[in-house]
Design a protein around this motif. Structure first.
Motif, mmCIF file in Angstrom:
data_model
loop_
_atom_site.group_PDB
_atom_site.id
_atom_site.type_symbol
_atom_site.label_atom_id
_atom_site.label_comp_id
_atom_site.label_asym_id
_atom_site.label_seq_id
_atom_site.Cartn_x
_atom_site.Cartn_y
_atom_site.Cartn_z
ATOM 1 N N ARG A 50 42.477 48.513 -5.451
ATOM 2 C CA ARG A 50 43.394 49.295 -4.623
ATOM 3 C C ARG A 50 44.827 48.909 -4.969
ATOM 4 N NH1 ARG A 50 43.660 49.476 1.985
ATOM 5 N NH2 ARG A 50 45.563 50.689 2.067
ATOM 6 N N HIS A 51 45.661 49.900 -5.138
ATOM 7 C CA HIS A 51 47.076 49.698 -5.432
ATOM 8 C C HIS A 51 47.885 50.346 -4.318
ATOM 9 C CE1 HIS A 51 46.237 48.474 -9.612
ATOM 10 N NE2 HIS A 51 45.257 49.351 -9.521
ATOM 11 N N GLY A 52 49.029 49.773 -3.989
ATOM 12 C CA GLY A 52 49.885 50.342 -2.956
ATOM 13 C C GLY A 52 49.443 49.949 -1.563
ATOM 14 N N ASN A 53 50.154 50.482 -0.587
ATOM 15 C CA ASN A 53 49.880 50.173 0.818
ATOM 16 C C ASN A 53 49.800 51.440 1.654
ATOM 17 O OD1 ASN A 53 49.982 47.298 0.638
ATOM 18 N ND2 ASN A 53 52.184 47.477 0.338
ATOM 19 N N ALA A 54 48.983 51.389 2.664
ATOM 20 C CA ALA A 54 48.842 52.464 3.653
ATOM 21 C C ALA A 54 48.677 53.830 2.988
ATOM 22 C CB ALA A 54 50.023 52.440 4.616
ATOM 23 N N ARG A 55 49.530 54.792 3.325
ATOM 24 C CA ARG A 55 49.379 56.158 2.827
ATOM 25 C C ARG A 55 49.669 56.274 1.339
ATOM 26 N NH1 ARG A 55 50.322 60.393 7.401
ATOM 27 N NH2 ARG A 55 49.459 61.612 5.721
#
Length: 65
Positions: free
Chosen positions: A53-58
C-alpha cells in the motif's frame, strides 16, 4: 500461494499486474464488488505480501511488492 486466493483477490492481482497500480475506487469500477469486500481483499493481499500500500487515506494505491 496465489492459486488458493479467493477469485476477487486473483482478479485484483491480475489488474494490478496489467495496470501497475490500483486504487479502491478503480477496483470498485472494474469488479462491481462492494467497497468493503474490496478493502478486505486488498488488506489481505498486503498482509500476505502480494501487494504494498502506498499513500494515506483517500490517496492510497496498491502495487505489486
Amino acid at each position: 500461494m496465489a492459486s488458493a486466493l479467493p477469485r476477487l483477490s486473483l482478479t485484483i492481482l491480475e489488474w494490478v499486474k496489467a495496470r501497475g497500480s490500483l486504487t479502491i475506487s478503480e477496483a470498485e469500477k472494474l469488479t462491481d464488488a462492494p467497497r468493503g469486500t474490496i478493502k478486505a481483499r486488498l488488506s489481505a493481499l498486503v498482509r500476505d505480501g502480494f501487494l504494498k500500500r502506498h499513500g494515506n487515506a483517500r490517496a492510497s494505491w496498491y502495487a505489486l511488492v
